[in-house]
Design a protein around this motif. Sequence first.
Motif, PDB file in Angstrom:
ATOM      1  N   MET A 134     102.610  92.675 124.517  1.00  0.00           N
ATOM      2  CA  MET A 134     102.083  92.897 123.175  1.00  0.00           C
ATOM      3  C   MET A 134     100.611  93.284 123.237  1.00  0.00           C
ATOM      4  SD  MET A 134     102.155  90.293 119.934  1.00  0.00           S
ATOM      5  CE  MET A 134     103.924  90.075 120.178  1.00  0.00           C
ATOM      6  N   PHE A 135      99.876  92.605 124.119  1.00  0.00           N
ATOM      7  CA  PHE A 135      98.453  92.929 124.252  1.00  0.00           C
ATOM      8  C   PHE A 135      98.272  94.352 124.765  1.00  0.00           C
ATOM      9  CE2 PHE A 135      94.817  93.299 127.132  1.00  0.00           C
ATOM     10  CZ  PHE A 135      93.776  93.085 126.244  1.00  0.00           C
ATOM     11  N   ALA A 136      99.045  94.706 125.833  1.00  0.00           N
ATOM     12  CA  ALA A 136      98.911  96.055 126.396  1.00  0.00           C
ATOM     13  C   ALA A 136      99.299  97.113 125.377  1.00  0.00           C
ATOM     14  CB  ALA A 136      99.773  96.173 127.648  1.00  0.00           C
ATOM     15  N   THR A 137     100.387  96.875 124.658  1.00  0.00           N
ATOM     16  CA  THR A 137     100.844  97.859 123.677  1.00  0.00           C
ATOM     17  C   THR A 137      99.859  97.993 122.528  1.00  0.00           C
ATOM     18  OG1 THR A 137     103.132  97.334 124.227  1.00  0.00           O
ATOM     19  CG2 THR A 137     102.746  98.491 122.171  1.00  0.00           C
ATOM     20  N   ASN A 138      99.445  96.856 121.982  1.00  0.00           N
ATOM     21  CA  ASN A 138      98.522  96.905 120.850  1.00  0.00           C
ATOM     22  C   ASN A 138      97.183  97.497 121.249  1.00  0.00           C
ATOM     23  OD1 ASN A 138     100.450  95.742 119.201  1.00  0.00           O
ATOM     24  ND2 ASN A 138      99.666  93.656 119.447  1.00  0.00           N
ATOM     25  N   ALA A 139      96.704  97.089 122.435  1.00  0.00           N
ATOM     26  CA  ALA A 139      95.424  97.624 122.892  1.00  0.00           C
ATOM     27  C   ALA A 139      95.507  99.126 123.082  1.00  0.00           C
ATOM     28  CB  ALA A 139      95.007  96.942 124.196  1.00  0.00           C
ATOM     29  N   ALA A 140      96.611  99.580 123.703  1.00  0.00           N
ATOM     30  CA  ALA A 140      96.761 101.021 123.922  1.00  0.00           C
ATOM     31  C   ALA A 140      96.865 101.774 122.600  1.00  0.00           C
ATOM     32  CB  ALA A 140      97.994 101.278 124.778  1.00  0.00           C
ATOM     33  N   HIS A 141      97.634 101.217 121.643  1.00  0.00           N
ATOM     34  CA  HIS A 141      97.766 101.874 120.344  1.00  0.00           C
ATOM     35  C   HIS A 141      96.433 101.894 119.608  1.00  0.00           C
ATOM     36  CE1 HIS A 141     101.918 102.980 119.845  1.00  0.00           C
ATOM     37  NE2 HIS A 141     102.328 101.821 120.353  1.00  0.00           N
ATOM     38  N   GLU A 142      95.710 100.780 119.661  1.00  0.00           N
ATOM     39  CA  GLU A 142      94.440 100.711 118.953  1.00  0.00           C
ATOM     40  C   GLU A 142      93.409 101.639 119.581  1.00  0.00           C
ATOM     41  OE1 GLU A 142      93.722  99.199 116.172  1.00  0.00           O
ATOM     42  OE2 GLU A 142      95.755  98.396 115.992  1.00  0.00           O
ATOM     43  N   LEU A 143      93.506 101.846 120.894  1.00  0.00           N
ATOM     44  CA  LEU A 143      92.544 102.706 121.576  1.00  0.00           C
ATOM     45  C   LEU A 143      92.885 104.190 121.460  1.00  0.00           C
ATOM     46  CD1 LEU A 143      91.950 100.683 124.873  1.00  0.00           C
ATOM     47  CD2 LEU A 143      90.318 101.015 123.004  1.00  0.00           C
ATOM     48  N   ASN A 151      93.724 106.345 118.975  1.00  0.00           N
ATOM     49  CA  ASN A 151      93.034 107.182 117.991  1.00  0.00           C
ATOM     50  C   ASN A 151      91.528 107.268 118.238  1.00  0.00           C
ATOM     51  OD1 ASN A 151      95.427 107.786 116.680  1.00  0.00           O
ATOM     52  ND2 ASN A 151      95.260 106.053 115.264  1.00  0.00           N
ATOM     53  N   PRO A 152      90.840 106.136 118.505  1.00  0.00           N
ATOM     54  CA  PRO A 152      89.398 106.276 118.793  1.00  0.00           C
ATOM     55  C   PRO A 152      89.125 107.134 120.021  1.00  0.00           C
ATOM     56  CG  PRO A 152      89.936 104.000 118.277  1.00  0.00           C
ATOM     57  CD  PRO A 152      91.232 104.731 118.391  1.00  0.00           C
ATOM     58  N   LEU A 163      86.993 110.435 120.108  1.00  0.00           N
ATOM     59  CA  LEU A 163      85.869 110.528 121.043  1.00  0.00           C
ATOM     60  C   LEU A 163      85.998 111.769 121.912  1.00  0.00           C
ATOM     61  CD1 LEU A 163      83.331 109.311 122.308  1.00  0.00           C
ATOM     62  CD2 LEU A 163      84.846 107.945 123.792  1.00  0.00           C
ATOM     63  N   MET A 164      87.221 112.038 122.366  1.00  0.00           N
ATOM     64  CA  MET A 164      87.452 113.222 123.180  1.00  0.00           C
ATOM     65  C   MET A 164      87.120 114.498 122.410  1.00  0.00           C
ATOM     66  SD  MET A 164      88.529 114.739 125.941  1.00  0.00           S
ATOM     67  CE  MET A 164      89.468 113.568 126.911  1.00  0.00           C
ATOM     68  N   ALA A 165      87.541 114.560 121.169  1.00  0.00           N
ATOM     69  CA  ALA A 165      87.272 115.745 120.360  1.00  0.00           C
ATOM     70  C   ALA A 165      85.779 115.942 120.126  1.00  0.00           C
ATOM     71  CB  ALA A 165      88.009 115.638 119.018  1.00  0.00           C
ATOM     72  N   GLN A 166      85.092 114.860 119.791  1.00  0.00           N
ATOM     73  CA  GLN A 166      83.658 114.963 119.552  1.00  0.00           C
ATOM     74  C   GLN A 166      82.906 115.324 120.834  1.00  0.00           C
ATOM     75  OE1 GLN A 166      82.134 114.908 116.612  1.00  0.00           O
ATOM     76  NE2 GLN A 166      84.134 114.607 115.617  1.00  0.00           N
ATOM     77  N   ALA A 167      83.339 114.730 121.971  1.00  0.00           N
ATOM     78  CA  ALA A 167      82.672 115.040 123.233  1.00  0.00           C
ATOM     79  C   ALA A 167      82.864 116.498 123.615  1.00  0.00           C
ATOM     80  CB  ALA A 167      83.207 114.121 124.333  1.00  0.00           C
ATOM     81  N   GLN A 168      84.062 117.027 123.370  1.00  0.00           N
ATOM     82  CA  GLN A 168      84.316 118.436 123.693  1.00  0.00           C
ATOM     83  C   GLN A 168      83.510 119.364 122.789  1.00  0.00           C
ATOM     84  OE1 GLN A 168      88.574 118.621 123.402  1.00  0.00           O
ATOM     85  NE2 GLN A 168      88.876 118.183 125.599  1.00  0.00           N
ATOM     86  N   VAL A 169      83.414 119.018 121.501  1.00  0.00           N
ATOM     87  CA  VAL A 169      82.612 119.823 120.580  1.00  0.00           C
ATOM     88  C   VAL A 169      81.146 119.787 120.984  1.00  0.00           C
ATOM     89  CG1 VAL A 169      81.789 119.996 118.192  1.00  0.00           C
ATOM     90  CG2 VAL A 169      84.207 119.585 118.645  1.00  0.00           C
ATOM     91  N   LEU A 170      80.677 118.576 121.292  1.00  0.00           N
ATOM     92  CA  LEU A 170      79.282 118.435 121.706  1.00  0.00           C
ATOM     93  C   LEU A 170      79.006 119.192 122.994  1.00  0.00           C
ATOM     94  CD1 LEU A 170      76.619 117.081 120.890  1.00  0.00           C
ATOM     95  CD2 LEU A 170      77.304 115.088 122.271  1.00  0.00           C
TER      96      LEU A 170
END
Length: 456
Positions: free
Chosen positions: A227-236, A238-239, A243-250
């Motif tokens: 549950m921790f691994a799944t929730n952590a992965a799901h919560e991470l 979208n951010p 972050l990837m999109a903003q870093a690529q734009v930057l």
Amino acid sequence: MKSWSLASHIVAGVVAIVFGGLVLLSVSIAAFTRHEVTERLDNSLQEVSERLGFIVSMQFRQDQVQGGVALPPGLDRDALGYQITDLAGHIVLRSQNAPPTVLVAPLTPGFFDRPHFRVFVALSAARTHYILVAEPVLHRQEAIRRAIMISVLPMILIMPAIWLLVRWTVRRALRPLVDLQREIGSRGGANLEPIPSLNLPDEAAPIHKAVNSLLDRLRKALSTERMFATNAAHELRNPIAALMAQAQVLYEDLRDSGYAVRLDSVVGQTRRISRTTEKLLQLSRATSGASPRGMQFDLVEIILVLTDEFQDIIPPGRRLVVDSGALDHLYILGDVDTAGILFRNLIENAIHHGMSNTDIKLSILANGQVEIVNACEIIPASVLDRLAEPFVRGASSAEGSGLGLSIAHNIVTQSGYQMELLSPVPDQVSGFMARITFPVFTAVLFSDQEEPREDA
């Protein structure tokens, strides 16, 4: 450590004790039988001598001719023999089966053993003659042997029956333990349900209770971990994507500035975090035990789709070569998404940890096996045995989380397939091979037919 069977030990111990007890009993009975038979036969000798002594006292005269031989009809060689002598030791009368010489010299009342006779000597009632009654040793030995056999032989013959009964009884008594062993053996990552009541004996009931308690704690621990691994992965997810999109734009905005190198590192590390998060999600799914089966799909098509996908990201100088031989289709039972995750991880592992400027060969065989081979240094056996564990990696310096083979191993285990990790590759001096075997499959050769046919 050498394996051993509790049932065999109990059966062997019980049978050994019973057999030893029967041997002692048989020896005791044999000795007692020998003593009793000897005593009875000696009493018979004494009784015959008393009767002969009475007859001699009544009918023999002192001047009777010596050396007479009695010739009774139908004399058996095992029959009792006798000699009648005077006080000086001269034979007055003897039976046909008695020797012509005196059996005992000097004559003294009592029992005597001679090479071929057991002899009893007695004085007649008138004390004028000696009566010697002799029993052939062969007759006595045969009588003792038969008496012993009648007493001991049934015990010997009953030993196999005792062994079978003890074996059946022990195995029947241990059957609940065998059921418990089977239930414990069926428990794993996909099945941590409590063991049902098995009508166990009082001695094994604490084991049943302790195992169920352990399974309950393990189920809760694994559930919390997944549950921790799944929730952590799901919560991470979208951010990290943001972050990837903003870093690529930057990076695109500042690629010509002095921050380009740092921004490129940020994009690379963000991509690595994204891949690790995706692997954690795949590992959580693989270890959850939720691997649906029963749907038939074409594995060749899945592998070809993955191959096309990886052709764009494979490093320059390397190729992913698929060899399906004469196969047009390979139909297996399982889950399409799970199979895609399985081979995606195996192909990524071969790409990341293979030598540069070498090909990755993926072979689809007609016997239901798929082999993925990449060139690399020999992996030591101690490391090879642990490669399927999470976060375990070989000596490669390539980037990776150490989860790919663990995800593949869990999918294979949950789906009922088999996976072998080999290094070096068979018939080669180096390299690494992952071989997957599918137990239920249908192979179709290159043809125009629409429907798959069973491979003989």
